[in-house]
Design a protein around this motif. Structure first.
Motif, PDB file in Angstrom:
ATOM      1  N   LEU A 190       0.818  -1.212   0.000  1.00 44.15           N
ATOM      2  CA  LEU A 190       0.000   0.000   0.000  1.00 44.15           C
ATOM      3  C   LEU A 190       0.854   1.266   0.000  1.00 44.15           C
ATOM      4  CD1 LEU A 190      -2.974  -0.871   2.376  1.00 44.15           C
ATOM      5  CD2 LEU A 190      -2.886  -0.893  -0.116  1.00 44.15           C
ATOM      6  N   LEU A 191       2.001   1.216   0.662  1.00 49.58           N
ATOM      7  CA  LEU A 191       2.906   2.373   0.608  1.00 49.58           C
ATOM      8  C   LEU A 191       3.386   2.619  -0.820  1.00 49.58           C
ATOM      9  CD1 LEU A 191       5.142   1.910   3.791  1.00 49.58           C
ATOM     10  CD2 LEU A 191       3.288   3.547   3.456  1.00 49.58           C
ATOM     11  N   ALA A 194       0.387   3.831  -3.050  1.00 51.84           N
ATOM     12  CA  ALA A 194       0.044   5.242  -2.827  1.00 51.84           C
ATOM     13  C   ALA A 194       1.019   6.162  -3.553  1.00 51.84           C
ATOM     14  CB  ALA A 194       0.031   5.543  -1.338  1.00 51.84           C
ATOM     15  N   SER A 195       2.291   5.783  -3.567  1.00 51.10           N
ATOM     16  CA  SER A 195       3.282   6.595  -4.267  1.00 51.10           C
ATOM     17  C   SER A 195       3.099   6.510  -5.781  1.00 51.10           C
ATOM     18  CB  SER A 195       4.690   6.148  -3.874  1.00 51.10           C
ATOM     19  OG  SER A 195       5.668   6.962  -4.480  1.00 51.10           O
ATOM     20  N   LEU A 196       2.770   5.311  -6.289  1.00 49.84           N
ATOM     21  CA  LEU A 196       2.568   5.161  -7.732  1.00 49.84           C
ATOM     22  C   LEU A 196       1.329   5.908  -8.210  1.00 49.84           C
ATOM     23  CD1 LEU A 196       3.421   1.377  -8.320  1.00 49.84           C
ATOM     24  CD2 LEU A 196       4.726   3.374  -9.071  1.00 49.84           C
ATOM     25  N   ARG A 227      11.538   5.779  -5.552  1.00 48.70           N
ATOM     26  CA  ARG A 227      12.825   5.831  -4.850  1.00 48.70           C
ATOM     27  C   ARG A 227      12.728   6.286  -3.397  1.00 48.70           C
ATOM     28  NH1 ARG A 227      16.506  10.107  -4.448  1.00 48.70           N
ATOM     29  NH2 ARG A 227      18.603   9.466  -3.846  1.00 48.70           N
ATOM     30  N   PRO A 228      12.062   7.407  -3.077  1.00 46.18           N
ATOM     31  CA  PRO A 228      12.005   7.807  -1.656  1.00 46.18           C
ATOM     32  C   PRO A 228      11.288   6.782  -0.779  1.00 46.18           C
ATOM     33  CG  PRO A 228      11.370   9.624  -3.098  1.00 46.18           C
ATOM     34  CD  PRO A 228      11.402   8.403  -3.942  1.00 46.18           C
ATOM     35  N   VAL A 229      10.218   6.186  -1.311  1.00 45.31           N
ATOM     36  CA  VAL A 229       9.468   5.204  -0.523  1.00 45.31           C
ATOM     37  C   VAL A 229      10.267   3.915  -0.382  1.00 45.31           C
ATOM     38  CG1 VAL A 229       7.244   4.038  -0.278  1.00 45.31           C
ATOM     39  CG2 VAL A 229       7.365   6.236  -1.431  1.00 45.31           C
ATOM     40  N   ILE A 230      10.992   3.526  -1.413  1.00 50.40           N
ATOM     41  CA  ILE A 230      11.829   2.328  -1.332  1.00 50.40           C
ATOM     42  C   ILE A 230      12.894   2.510  -0.254  1.00 50.40           C
ATOM     43  CG2 ILE A 230      13.559   0.965  -2.567  1.00 50.40           C
ATOM     44  CD1 ILE A 230      11.919   1.318  -5.097  1.00 50.40           C
TER      45      ILE A 230
END
Length: 314
Positions: A190-191, A194-196, A227-230
């Motif tokens: 889900l994180l 949400a970013s995608l 990238r930031p979420v990864i």
């Protein structure tokens, strides 16, 4: 004799501006002050106190004898500590890598697939996260059971003999890693999703017009956009994975603190709990906590450096 009250003196305009400017500058600090106060009370103070206790032979109901770094010297010569450290790193690797890869694939699929009840499928990703860890442990213990487990039954169909997962080192690591992956992959999905959702569709449409297939879009658009979420999920997964406690505690009911008769799946947090609260060696347990803290910082920093190498496509 009647007296007349003079009206209050109006505040000079310059003084009012100064006070307003001061209030505006202090307001952001006032908003974030509760977090730092709570962190100081429940985070920083216990951390510093742990470092302090690690320097003592600490009896919770007796004397506190200062012994310097003797607890750390004992720690580095303790084979049980190195066994727990190896178990912790092994379970962390076996759980974190599949978890992040599965989450990446599912997020990309849910972002592009035209599904009916799409919201239902997306929210169902949270089911493992909200499920009780105890219930998850019971189900996975049955699935990995040597005699009646589903996994051994499937292996038997291809000619592989029954495997006693809990009694073997690598088998117990795989079982615990599967539990951790199952618990957290939906939350991570889900994180990423949400970013995608914030990536404009026109970028994918333009890439498709230029002849980029699904794999190229995933590699050159989705991953750099995430990238930031990864980076965030890698660091948080490292912190959480190296502190794995509940899953190994529940899979071996006969020897919960050692996770088996030969400590084959005892993690550092279990070893800390065994020494600190099982044997009341608080100083030695605090030294284990300090070592675990240093290990987490080192691995989190390493993962951060490696993960920041993912650069957006130009």
């Amino acid at each position: 004799m009647a007296t007349t009250l003079s009206p209050p003196r109006a505040m000079p305009e310059a003084e009012a501006r100064v006070r307003q400017g001061l209030a505006e500058r202090l307001a952001p600090y006032a908003y974030i002050a509760p977090f730092f106060l709570l962190f100081a009370v429940f985070g920083l103070v216990p951390l510093l106190f742990t470092f302090y206790v690690a320097l003592f032979d600490w009896n919770p109901i007796g004397e506190h004898v200062f012994i310097g770094f003797d607890n750390f010297a004992r720690l580095f010569g303790d084979t049980r500590f190195w066994n727990a450290a190896w178990n912790t790193i092994s379970i962390w690797l076996l759980s974190t890598v599949p978890q992040l890869l599965i989450a990446l694939g599912l997020a990309h699929l849910l972002n592009h697939a035209r599904l009916r009840l799409a919201v239902f499928f997306r929210m169902s990703m949270l089911v493992p996260y909200v499920t009780s860890v105890a219930a998850t442990a019971i189900v996975f213990a049955q699935m990995f059971d040597r005699d009646y487990g589903l996994l051994n039954w499937l292996l038997g169909l291809v000619g592989v003999g029954p495997i006693d997962f809990l009694q073997s080192g690598w088998g117990s690591h795989v079982m615990i890693a599967a539990m951790v992956t199952w618990r957290w992959f939906g939350y991570t999905t889900l994180l990423y999703l949400a970013s995608l959702q914030a990536v404009p569709r026109t970028i994918y449409e333009a890439a498709a017009v230029d002849g980029a297939g699904a794999w190229k879009q995933f590699r050159h658009i989705s991953i750099p956009s995430l990238r930031p979420v990864i980076v965030f999920t890698i660091v948080t997964s490292t912190i959480g994975g190296l502190q794995t406690f509940t899953e190994p505690l529940l899979v071996s009911p006969t020897a919960p603190l050692t996770c088996g008769p030969v400590r084959q799946c005892q993690t550092l947090t279990l070893f800390l709990y065994e020494q600190g609260f099982g044997r009341f060696q608080f100083g030695y347990g605090a030294a284990i906590g300090v070592a675990l803290f240093v290990l987490i910082i080192a691995f989190a920093a390493l993962n951060y450096v490696l993960s920041t190498r993912i650069r957006p496509e130009r």
